[in-house]
Design a protein around this motif. Sequence first.
Motif, mmCIF file in Angstrom:
data_model
loop_
_atom_site.group_PDB
_atom_site.id
_atom_site.type_symbol
_atom_site.label_atom_id
_atom_site.label_comp_id
_atom_site.label_asym_id
_atom_site.label_seq_id
_atom_site.Cartn_x
_atom_site.Cartn_y
_atom_site.Cartn_z
ATOM 1 N N ASP A 24 13.980 77.534 -16.893
ATOM 2 C CA ASP A 24 14.900 78.444 -17.414
ATOM 3 C C ASP A 24 16.304 77.440 -16.833
ATOM 4 O OD1 ASP A 24 16.304 80.843 -18.211
ATOM 5 O OD2 ASP A 24 17.033 80.970 -16.015
ATOM 6 N N SER A 25 16.520 77.124 -15.911
ATOM 7 C CA SER A 25 17.714 76.365 -15.584
ATOM 8 C C SER A 25 18.242 75.241 -16.444
ATOM 9 C CB SER A 25 17.801 76.027 -14.025
ATOM 10 O OG SER A 25 17.741 76.959 -13.308
ATOM 11 N N TRP A 26 17.244 74.344 -16.656
ATOM 12 C CA TRP A 26 17.265 73.101 -17.611
ATOM 13 C C TRP A 26 17.437 73.779 -19.119
ATOM 14 C CZ3 TRP A 26 14.229 72.564 -21.996
ATOM 15 C CH2 TRP A 26 14.478 71.402 -22.774
ATOM 16 N N ALA A 27 16.978 74.825 -19.501
ATOM 17 C CA ALA A 27 17.386 75.454 -20.940
ATOM 18 C C ALA A 27 18.801 75.719 -20.951
ATOM 19 C CB ALA A 27 16.382 76.324 -21.288
ATOM 20 N N ARG A 28 19.089 76.503 -19.955
ATOM 21 C CA ARG A 28 20.624 76.959 -19.942
ATOM 22 C C ARG A 28 21.461 75.907 -19.869
ATOM 23 N NH1 ARG A 28 21.404 79.370 -15.514
ATOM 24 N NH2 ARG A 28 19.554 79.668 -14.746
ATOM 25 N N LEU A 29 21.206 74.640 -18.940
ATOM 26 C CA LEU A 29 22.180 73.679 -18.945
ATOM 27 C C LEU A 29 22.157 72.810 -19.997
ATOM 28 C CD1 LEU A 29 21.263 72.615 -15.048
ATOM 29 C CD2 LEU A 29 23.444 73.661 -16.071
ATOM 30 N N THR A 30 21.131 72.707 -20.452
ATOM 31 C CA THR A 30 21.089 71.795 -22.098
ATOM 32 C C THR A 30 21.092 72.432 -23.214
ATOM 33 O OG1 THR A 30 18.780 71.912 -22.142
ATOM 34 C CG2 THR A 30 19.561 70.113 -20.778
ATOM 35 N N ASP A 31 21.683 73.884 -23.252
ATOM 36 C CA ASP A 31 21.684 74.735 -24.317
ATOM 37 C C ASP A 31 20.589 74.829 -25.359
ATOM 38 O OD1 ASP A 31 23.295 76.695 -25.594
ATOM 39 O OD2 ASP A 31 24.325 75.101 -26.867
ATOM 40 N N LYS A 32 19.251 74.864 -24.637
ATOM 41 C CA LYS A 32 18.159 75.054 -25.553
ATOM 42 C C LYS A 32 17.826 76.279 -25.638
ATOM 43 C CE LYS A 32 17.366 70.227 -25.820
ATOM 44 N NZ LYS A 32 18.518 69.670 -25.393
ATOM 45 N N SER A 33 17.327 76.851 -26.689
ATOM 46 C CA SER A 33 16.800 78.127 -26.812
ATOM 47 C C SER A 33 15.247 78.037 -26.881
ATOM 48 C CB SER A 33 17.362 78.593 -28.246
ATOM 49 O OG SER A 33 16.820 79.996 -28.327
ATOM 50 N N GLN A 55 11.770 78.802 -13.177
ATOM 51 C CA GLN A 55 13.037 78.888 -12.725
ATOM 52 C C GLN A 55 13.876 77.567 -13.110
ATOM 53 O OE1 GLN A 55 10.673 79.638 -10.563
ATOM 54 N NE2 GLN A 55 11.027 81.874 -10.238
#
Length: 70
Positions: free
Chosen positions: A40-49, A37
């Motif tokens: 996932d949150s970090w990836a969404r907040l930093t726009d990382k794929s 989680q």
Amino acid sequence: MLIELPIGIFSNIWAWFCELDSARQVSELGISPLSYQEIDSWARLTDKSLSSHDVSIIKDLDRLRLRMIK
């Protein structure tokens, strides 16, 4: 803090892990493993794929990090 060393084709994953490591949860019991989680949150907040393989490598690095400090 971990030293940011480029490690070939995984240098971006190492940099991502260093970011996650610097923001991990700490309690009186020590540092907590990175959760899916949190990743996932970090990836969404930093726009990382991240691919599932990227996440797997980050989790492996996390296990090594936790072993390092015990």
